[in-house]
Design an enzyme around this catalytic site. Sequence first.
Site, PDB file in Angstrom:
ATOM      1  N   GLU A  42       0.851  -1.202   0.000  1.00 29.43           N
ATOM      2  CA  GLU A  42       0.000   0.000   0.000  1.00 29.43           C
ATOM      3  C   GLU A  42       0.884   1.247   0.000  1.00 29.43           C
ATOM      4  O   GLU A  42       2.032   1.217   0.471  1.00 29.43           O
ATOM      5  CB  GLU A  42      -0.895  -0.021   1.254  1.00 29.43           C
ATOM      6  CG  GLU A  42      -1.835   1.180   1.330  1.00 29.43           C
ATOM      7  CD  GLU A  42      -2.981   1.001   2.330  1.00 29.43           C
ATOM      8  OE1 GLU A  42      -2.932   0.048   3.128  1.00 29.43           O
ATOM      9  OE2 GLU A  42      -3.915   1.825   2.301  1.00 29.43           O
ATOM     10  N   ASN A  88     -12.293  -1.464  -1.340  1.00 27.76           N
ATOM     11  CA  ASN A  88     -11.647  -2.012  -0.151  1.00 27.76           C
ATOM     12  C   ASN A  88     -12.407  -1.558   1.083  1.00 27.76           C
ATOM     13  O   ASN A  88     -12.760  -0.377   1.197  1.00 27.76           O
ATOM     14  CB  ASN A  88     -10.199  -1.501  -0.062  1.00 27.76           C
ATOM     15  CG  ASN A  88      -9.557  -1.801   1.282  1.00 27.76           C
ATOM     16  OD1 ASN A  88      -9.238  -2.949   1.583  1.00 27.76           O
ATOM     17  ND2 ASN A  88      -9.382  -0.776   2.121  1.00 27.76           N
ATOM     18  N   GLU A  89     -12.663  -2.471   1.979  1.00 23.32           N
ATOM     19  CA  GLU A  89     -13.316  -2.152   3.254  1.00 23.32           C
ATOM     20  C   GLU A  89     -14.446  -1.140   3.039  1.00 23.32           C
ATOM     21  O   GLU A  89     -14.483  -0.075   3.669  1.00 23.32           O
ATOM     22  CB  GLU A  89     -12.291  -1.676   4.294  1.00 23.32           C
ATOM     23  CG  GLU A  89     -11.264  -2.755   4.598  1.00 23.32           C
ATOM     24  CD  GLU A  89     -10.432  -2.549   5.857  1.00 23.32           C
ATOM     25  OE1 GLU A  89     -10.457  -1.459   6.446  1.00 23.32           O
ATOM     26  OE2 GLU A  89      -9.737  -3.519   6.248  1.00 23.32           O
ATOM     27  N   TYR A 140      -6.990  -8.896  11.480  1.00 25.53           N
ATOM     28  CA  TYR A 140      -5.650  -8.654  12.041  1.00 25.53           C
ATOM     29  C   TYR A 140      -5.571  -9.235  13.448  1.00 25.53           C
ATOM     30  O   TYR A 140      -6.553  -9.229  14.195  1.00 25.53           O
ATOM     31  CB  TYR A 140      -5.359  -7.152  12.097  1.00 25.53           C
ATOM     32  CG  TYR A 140      -5.078  -6.546  10.732  1.00 25.53           C
ATOM     33  CD1 TYR A 140      -3.814  -6.618  10.177  1.00 25.53           C
ATOM     34  CD2 TYR A 140      -6.083  -5.926   9.999  1.00 25.53           C
ATOM     35  CE1 TYR A 140      -3.534  -6.075   8.926  1.00 25.53           C
ATOM     36  CE2 TYR A 140      -5.822  -5.386   8.740  1.00 25.53           C
ATOM     37  CZ  TYR A 140      -4.544  -5.466   8.212  1.00 25.53           C
ATOM     38  OH  TYR A 140      -4.270  -4.934   6.977  1.00 25.53           O
ATOM     39  N   GLN A 189       1.947  -6.040   5.737  1.00 24.04           N
ATOM     40  CA  GLN A 189       2.189  -5.696   4.357  1.00 24.04           C
ATOM     41  C   GLN A 189       3.624  -6.071   4.010  1.00 24.04           C
ATOM     42  O   GLN A 189       4.415  -6.320   4.924  1.00 24.04           O
ATOM     43  CB  GLN A 189       1.954  -4.215   4.150  1.00 24.04           C
ATOM     44  CG  GLN A 189       0.512  -3.800   4.415  1.00 24.04           C
ATOM     45  CD  GLN A 189       0.177  -2.409   3.879  1.00 24.04           C
ATOM     46  OE1 GLN A 189       0.971  -1.762   3.229  1.00 24.04           O
ATOM     47  NE2 GLN A 189      -1.039  -1.951   4.185  1.00 24.04           N
ATOM     48  N   GLU A 238      -6.287  -9.252   3.648  1.00 24.83           N
ATOM     49  CA  GLU A 238      -5.495  -8.536   4.666  1.00 24.83           C
ATOM     50  C   GLU A 238      -5.474  -9.394   5.910  1.00 24.83           C
ATOM     51  O   GLU A 238      -6.529  -9.647   6.510  1.00 24.83           O
ATOM     52  CB  GLU A 238      -6.085  -7.154   4.978  1.00 24.83           C
ATOM     53  CG  GLU A 238      -5.820  -6.156   3.862  1.00 24.83           C
ATOM     54  CD  GLU A 238      -6.224  -4.725   4.223  1.00 24.83           C
ATOM     55  OE1 GLU A 238      -6.159  -4.346   5.418  1.00 24.83           O
ATOM     56  OE2 GLU A 238      -6.596  -3.987   3.292  1.00 24.83           O
TER      57      GLU A 238
HETATM   58  O1  AHR Z   1      -3.190  -2.553   6.200  1.00 22.85           O
HETATM   59  C1  AHR Z   1      -3.504  -1.333   6.786  1.00 22.85           C
HETATM   60  C2  AHR Z   1      -4.963  -0.952   6.612  1.00 22.85           C
HETATM   61  O2  AHR Z   1      -5.766  -1.854   7.319  1.00 22.85           O
HETATM   62  C3  AHR Z   1      -5.521  -0.991   5.224  1.00 22.85           C
HETATM   63  O3  AHR Z   1      -5.265   0.165   4.501  1.00 22.85           O
HETATM   64  C4  AHR Z   1      -6.988  -1.152   5.459  1.00 22.85           C
HETATM   65  O4  AHR Z   1      -7.641  -1.792   4.404  1.00 22.85           O
HETATM   66  C5  AHR Z   1      -7.067  -1.896   6.771  1.00 22.85           C
HETATM   67  O5  AHR Z   1      -7.959  -1.345   7.636  1.00 22.85           O
END
Ligand code: AHR
Length: 519
Positions: free
Chosen positions: A50, A197-198, A265, A370, A321
């Site tokens: 990103e 995205n999201e 995450y 990432q 992600e």
């Molecule tokens: O990876 C960091 C961020 O986490 C990304 O930009 C987003 O899609 C997510 O919330």
Amino acid sequence: MKELLKKISVVALVLGTHASLQAQSQATIVVDADRGTTQISRHIYGHFSEHLGHCIYGGLYVGEDSPIPNTKGVRNDVIEALKNIKIPNLRWPGGCFADEYHWRDGIGPKSERPKMINTHWGGITEDNSFGTHDFLDMCELLGTEPYICGNVGSGTVEEMSKWVEYMTFDGESPMSKLRTENGREKPWKVNFLAVGNESWGCGGNMTPEAYADNYRRYQTFCRNYGSNHLMKVAGGANVDDYNWTEVLMQRVPAHMMWGLSLHYYTHPGGWDNKGSATQFTIRQYAETMKKALYMDELVTRHDAIMTKYDPQKQVALVVDEWGSWYNVEPGTNPGFLFQQNTMRDALIAATTLNIFHKHADRVRMANLAQIVNVLQAVIFTDGDKMLLTPTYHIFDMYKVHQDATLLPSTVHSDMYKVDEYEMEQVNASASVDKEGVIHISVANLDHEKSVQVKVDVRGKKLNALQYAQILTSQAIGDYNSFEEPNKIELSDYTKKCTLKNDLLTFTIPSKSVVTIAIK
Ligand code: AHR
């Protein structure tokens, strides 16, 4: 007697610095070598780049005029390291950044490109010097497939449609003419396309119903040109938002989406204080691993909903992600999401990949967040220096599973428990490659107990142990730094494993990951 005791204590002292004197438990893994039917798609080994912190600028890209050795502006050291782990696809330009990105700002002479504010990540000025040509050329250098994330949140249907035409149309058209004028006559091959995205959050704060309708509209105008075939990914749920998956599956037919995404995450503590990447307690470690294992429940439950509408499993679950997310390193820009990477992260990576393998029939793509210098990165750079993190070494060790056939396996292991956090001490997965080599990867999560593992391979006569590799360290919080870049790296473990009468036995030290190849 006195002499004997002395001898024993000397031996104990020598062994004491190693894993051998750790308390030990037992685990058995049964692998059905003759029952593999599902391929582990190499695309679950995908990565994510990103416009965030030093992921692109300084990390992957330094520009052609940089004194740092580069090809078309991309660091040679990073290219070489990434080629070694065979990255199958790379997601770009975001993340949240994608829904603010207007691709036309990133083409043409660099000095003339408009600037923008990267509002999500530090509020810094983005000069758009890394754009579509830079990314797609970089993918060619890396031998990886591009995974483009289009802008739904603040972009138009026409904008996304024209981007696809610009990248992939092989004939005479306004966009292919513009591409040629900008130095690239031949179209690129772009298969993977995320439509937003999201969209439940930074991508537009939409309801699932609104997003599903938008998805149907946007994807309609993203065409397949010539032999280029788009595999379109709809923006999926945040963690356990099962309703989002339900609504998307209900409203979007399988022929309109190759995949549906999921973001999750791993971090200890709450979202506002995720703890330090390196300074953590054993309790925080156990909490983190428990949360990493939660991926199994998430995938199982999203898959169950998808199966209701798509029993043939045509639509892939794309975990585009995933990874650990801690507080940023002290003194670094909070918007740059830079965190260290320890043995804990290596165990998160191994455990998550084992989970993805197990769900290979539905999870056919995933992207670690990432790739360089951001979140659970595989590479760190600092000026002209580069290092490989423990997570990199897991991707290196596990690359043998890419496109191999998953072998059903069952693990019987003791429980690992710290306070209220209880989990199986061992997790594992196995696959067989095209040459008939079986690879078994095993993670021991316990921070202090080693484990004696017996692998019972059924349905195949085993002839030889080919090799074994281990990733381990003295302390769970150990990491590679520019002062000590090779503190944690892969070591040969072949001599520690025994293959006899189709039974493979070995001991894994605490907080370690092992991969063994047998034929
Ligand atoms: O990876 C960091 C961020 O986490 C990304 O930009 C987003 O899609 C997510 O919330």
